[in-house]
Design a protein around this motif. Structure first.
Motif, PDB file in Angstrom:
ATOM      1  N   GLY A 271       0.886  -1.148   0.000  1.00  0.00           N
ATOM      2  CA  GLY A 271       0.000   0.000   0.000  1.00  0.00           C
ATOM      3  C   GLY A 271       0.927   1.200   0.000  1.00  0.00           C
ATOM      4  O   GLY A 271       1.711   1.398   0.943  1.00  0.00           O
ATOM      5  N   GLU A 272       0.916   1.989  -1.048  1.00  0.00           N
ATOM      6  CA  GLU A 272       1.986   2.959  -1.293  1.00  0.00           C
ATOM      7  C   GLU A 272       1.933   4.163  -0.343  1.00  0.00           C
ATOM      8  O   GLU A 272       0.876   4.737  -0.101  1.00  0.00           O
ATOM      9  CB  GLU A 272       1.917   3.460  -2.741  1.00  0.00           C
ATOM     10  CG  GLU A 272       2.026   2.366  -3.794  1.00  0.00           C
ATOM     11  CD  GLU A 272       3.392   1.686  -3.820  1.00  0.00           C
ATOM     12  OE1 GLU A 272       4.334   2.199  -3.165  1.00  0.00           O
ATOM     13  OE2 GLU A 272       3.527   0.648  -4.492  1.00  0.00           O
ATOM     14  N   LEU A 273       3.107   4.523   0.140  1.00  0.00           N
ATOM     15  CA  LEU A 273       3.250   5.729   0.940  1.00  0.00           C
ATOM     16  C   LEU A 273       3.125   6.944   0.024  1.00  0.00           C
ATOM     17  O   LEU A 273       3.783   7.024  -1.005  1.00  0.00           O
ATOM     18  CB  LEU A 273       4.617   5.737   1.634  1.00  0.00           C
ATOM     19  CG  LEU A 273       4.931   6.937   2.516  1.00  0.00           C
ATOM     20  CD1 LEU A 273       4.015   6.956   3.740  1.00  0.00           C
ATOM     21  CD2 LEU A 273       6.398   6.905   2.952  1.00  0.00           C
ATOM     22  N   THR A 274       2.276   7.900   0.412  1.00  0.00           N
ATOM     23  CA  THR A 274       2.108   9.121  -0.394  1.00  0.00           C
ATOM     24  C   THR A 274       2.448  10.378   0.396  1.00  0.00           C
ATOM     25  O   THR A 274       2.208  11.486  -0.084  1.00  0.00           O
ATOM     26  CB  THR A 274       0.673   9.228  -0.933  1.00  0.00           C
ATOM     27  OG1 THR A 274      -0.256   9.142   0.155  1.00  0.00           O
ATOM     28  CG2 THR A 274       0.370   8.119  -1.940  1.00  0.00           C
ATOM     29  N   ASP A 275       2.998  10.226   1.570  1.00  0.00           N
ATOM     30  CA  ASP A 275       3.431  11.353   2.401  1.00  0.00           C
ATOM     31  C   ASP A 275       4.858  11.722   1.977  1.00  0.00           C
ATOM     32  O   ASP A 275       5.822  11.048   2.330  1.00  0.00           O
ATOM     33  CB  ASP A 275       3.378  10.949   3.873  1.00  0.00           C
ATOM     34  CG  ASP A 275       3.755  12.077   4.833  1.00  0.00           C
ATOM     35  OD1 ASP A 275       4.504  12.985   4.414  1.00  0.00           O
ATOM     36  OD2 ASP A 275       3.317  12.033   6.001  1.00  0.00           O
ATOM     37  N   ALA A 276       4.971  12.787   1.201  1.00  0.00           N
ATOM     38  CA  ALA A 276       6.272  13.148   0.635  1.00  0.00           C
ATOM     39  C   ALA A 276       7.293  13.494   1.716  1.00  0.00           C
ATOM     40  O   ALA A 276       8.481  13.159   1.592  1.00  0.00           O
ATOM     41  CB  ALA A 276       6.112  14.320  -0.330  1.00  0.00           C
ATOM     42  N   ARG A 277       6.856  14.145   2.769  1.00  0.00           N
ATOM     43  CA  ARG A 277       7.783  14.501   3.841  1.00  0.00           C
ATOM     44  C   ARG A 277       8.322  13.246   4.540  1.00  0.00           C
ATOM     45  O   ARG A 277       9.521  13.126   4.787  1.00  0.00           O
ATOM     46  CB  ARG A 277       7.093  15.416   4.855  1.00  0.00           C
ATOM     47  CG  ARG A 277       7.993  15.845   6.004  1.00  0.00           C
ATOM     48  CD  ARG A 277       7.285  16.804   6.938  1.00  0.00           C
ATOM     49  NE  ARG A 277       6.941  18.048   6.254  1.00  0.00           N
ATOM     50  CZ  ARG A 277       6.312  19.068   6.843  1.00  0.00           C
ATOM     51  NH1 ARG A 277       5.940  18.966   8.111  1.00  0.00           N
ATOM     52  NH2 ARG A 277       6.041  20.163   6.168  1.00  0.00           N
ATOM     53  N   GLU A 278       7.448  12.301   4.842  1.00  0.00           N
ATOM     54  CA  GLU A 278       7.863  11.063   5.482  1.00  0.00           C
ATOM     55  C   GLU A 278       8.749  10.242   4.551  1.00  0.00           C
ATOM     56  O   GLU A 278       9.725   9.628   4.981  1.00  0.00           O
ATOM     57  CB  GLU A 278       6.640  10.253   5.915  1.00  0.00           C
ATOM     58  CG  GLU A 278       6.933   8.854   6.438  1.00  0.00           C
ATOM     59  CD  GLU A 278       7.804   8.820   7.684  1.00  0.00           C
ATOM     60  OE1 GLU A 278       8.295   7.721   8.017  1.00  0.00           O
ATOM     61  OE2 GLU A 278       7.993   9.869   8.330  1.00  0.00           O
ATOM     62  N   GLN A 279       8.411  10.249   3.243  1.00  0.00           N
ATOM     63  CA  GLN A 279       9.243   9.504   2.296  1.00  0.00           C
ATOM     64  C   GLN A 279      10.641  10.087   2.228  1.00  0.00           C
ATOM     65  O   GLN A 279      11.634   9.345   2.184  1.00  0.00           O
ATOM     66  CB  GLN A 279       8.601   9.523   0.911  1.00  0.00           C
ATOM     67  CG  GLN A 279       9.295   8.636  -0.102  1.00  0.00           C
ATOM     68  CD  GLN A 279       9.163   7.162   0.236  1.00  0.00           C
ATOM     69  OE1 GLN A 279       8.170   6.539  -0.102  1.00  0.00           O
ATOM     70  NE2 GLN A 279      10.166   6.601   0.890  1.00  0.00           N
ATOM     71  N   ARG A 280      10.749  11.411   2.261  1.00  0.00           N
ATOM     72  CA  ARG A 280      12.065  12.057   2.258  1.00  0.00           C
ATOM     73  C   ARG A 280      12.856  11.644   3.510  1.00  0.00           C
ATOM     74  O   ARG A 280      14.053  11.356   3.427  1.00  0.00           O
ATOM     75  CB  ARG A 280      11.911  13.574   2.206  1.00  0.00           C
ATOM     76  CG  ARG A 280      13.249  14.321   2.200  1.00  0.00           C
ATOM     77  CD  ARG A 280      13.039  15.829   2.273  1.00  0.00           C
ATOM     78  NE  ARG A 280      12.369  16.332   1.096  1.00  0.00           N
ATOM     79  CZ  ARG A 280      12.971  16.643  -0.036  1.00  0.00           C
ATOM     80  NH1 ARG A 280      14.291  16.499  -0.148  1.00  0.00           N
ATOM     81  NH2 ARG A 280      12.290  17.110  -1.059  1.00  0.00           N
ATOM     82  N   ARG A 281      12.188  11.627   4.657  1.00  0.00           N
ATOM     83  CA  ARG A 281      12.858  11.252   5.893  1.00  0.00           C
ATOM     84  C   ARG A 281      13.396   9.821   5.802  1.00  0.00           C
ATOM     85  O   ARG A 281      14.544   9.546   6.181  1.00  0.00           O
ATOM     86  CB  ARG A 281      11.897  11.376   7.082  1.00  0.00           C
ATOM     87  CG  ARG A 281      12.551  11.105   8.433  1.00  0.00           C
ATOM     88  CD  ARG A 281      11.529  10.835   9.519  1.00  0.00           C
ATOM     89  NE  ARG A 281      10.831   9.566   9.308  1.00  0.00           N
ATOM     90  CZ  ARG A 281      11.348   8.383   9.591  1.00  0.00           C
ATOM     91  NH1 ARG A 281      12.586   8.274  10.060  1.00  0.00           N
ATOM     92  NH2 ARG A 281      10.655   7.284   9.370  1.00  0.00           N
ATOM     93  N   ARG A 282      12.579   8.904   5.285  1.00  0.00           N
ATOM     94  CA  ARG A 282      12.998   7.504   5.177  1.00  0.00           C
ATOM     95  C   ARG A 282      14.145   7.350   4.192  1.00  0.00           C
ATOM     96  O   ARG A 282      15.117   6.626   4.448  1.00  0.00           O
ATOM     97  CB  ARG A 282      11.821   6.630   4.749  1.00  0.00           C
ATOM     98  CG  ARG A 282      10.696   6.548   5.763  1.00  0.00           C
ATOM     99  CD  ARG A 282       9.655   5.548   5.292  1.00  0.00           C
ATOM    100  NE  ARG A 282       8.418   5.603   6.058  1.00  0.00           N
ATOM    101  CZ  ARG A 282       7.381   4.804   5.843  1.00  0.00           C
ATOM    102  NH1 ARG A 282       7.433   3.890   4.873  1.00  0.00           N
ATOM    103  NH2 ARG A 282       6.286   4.906   6.575  1.00  0.00           N
TER     104      ARG A 282
END
Length: 343
Positions: A271-282
């Motif tokens: 189920g794809e992550l769509t939170d750009a801020r959280e994706q950048r952090r990861r």
């Protein structure tokens, strides 16, 4: 000395599996069309090859019209490009993409291989599990197989897959209470190390939590998956799912699953992550770890992160097409089902 793959006698031996490969690909393309998927063809040359710590890319230099070199990479997955197309408004897309992963060579690994990747906008990731069952059946039918067999293990591709959580699998096969070592995305290295010691499983003194999870998975869990019927290993710890969104009922877990048959990992779905801020952090955390372990890091694809901010909720999955063909044809190694193996 073995004859090269292009020798007529060797090719004659390989040809039945290669023809089965072509039939399987054709059958899957027909299924995708019936399901209203649009087959797309993303570019392999990218600014970033992906940002997972343990995936290694092939780099090259692109020379611009100004004569200046620019580092670019062959993608390790078409994922970033595919998600940009979801952001653009495409609802169902699929691709048979050649991908490249360095430091990977063996019976189940080739530095260049074919990945079947597909996405469903606005649909739950559990729908992908149904898709996986369909892919297994299509491959078996196209290859004329009633069973998949690999390394002495059988799997019925027509039987409904079992669905097993990662926590259940670790408890059953490794005697490990994995969730007791997780708190959201945070992990407890000491707690997992202690459990490994209690069960007699040897780990290195400097192993991270992720290292230990990987070793346990490979040694204790994966060999038992996909026996008799396929296994869907579901609900990974959030710390092991950099591109997946958290499950709604448990912040320690993510909407991520893997498909196994005959102990072989075939697919990885989210189920794809769509939170750009959280994706950048990861991504940044993974690149810090990559630099620490391997002395290199890959750039972030800022265009991808910008697209992620407007991407709709979606589910997506990547399936190792060559491995699927291996199992359907009974081939012992991946090079047996690749038309022109990497030299």
């Amino acid at each position: 000395m073995p004859r090269p793959f292009w020798h007529p006698d060797r090719h004659a031996d390989r040809r039945p599996a290669l023809l089965a490969r072509a039939r399987i690909q054709s059958a899957i393309r027909g299924w995708l069309a019936d399901e209203s998927f649009l087959e797309v063809d993303p570019s392999a040359l990218q600014i970033s090859p992906g940002n997972e710590a343990h995936l290694h890319a092939f780099a090259t230099q692109a020379i611009g019209n100004d004569g200046q070199p620019r580092t670019m990479y062959l993608h390790t997955s078409p994922e970033f490009a595919m998600k940009k197309l979801l952001a653009a408004g495409e609802p169902r897309i699929a691709t048979f993409a050649h991908v490249w992963r360095n430091r990977e060579r063996g019976a189940r690994h080739s530095p260049e291989f074919t990945m079947l990747e597909w996405y469903r906008a606005g649909e739950d990731y559990t729908v992908l599990m149904r898709d996986c069952a369909a892919m297994l059946q299509l491959a078996a039918q196209a290859a004329g197989a009633t069973l998949f067999r690999h390394n002495g293990v059988d799997c019925d591709p027509f039987a409904p897959p079992e669905r097993l959580s990662v926590a259940e699998a670790f408890a059953h096969y490794a005697g490990i209470d994995l969730l007791a070592t997780c708190d959201g995305a945070a992990t407890d290295v000491a707690a997992l190390r202690a459990q490994c010691g209690d069960t007699g499983f040897s780990v290195a003194r400097d192993d991270s939590w992720s290292d230990m999870v990987s070793k346990l998975l490979v040694a204790k869990v994966e060999p038992h998956l996909g026996h008799g019927r396929a296994t869907i290993l579901d609900r990974y710890p959030l710390a092991e799912a950099a591109l997946a969104r958290p499950t709604p009922d448990d912040p320690r877990l993510a909407e991520r699953f893997e498909l196994y048959a005959c102990g072989v990992e075939l697919a990885n779905g989210f189920g794809e992550l769509t939170d750009a801020r959280e994706q950048r952090r990861r991504f940044s955390a993974d690149m810090d770890l990559k630099e620490q372990l391997y002395g290199e890091r890959y750039p972030l694809d800022e265009d991808f992160l910008a697209a992620l901010a407007i991407m709709p909720p979606a589910s997506g999955i990547a399936l190792g097409f060559d491995r699927l063909v291996m199992l359907a044809t009974g081939a012992p190694k991946i090079d047996d089902v690749i038309w022109v193996p990497v030299g």
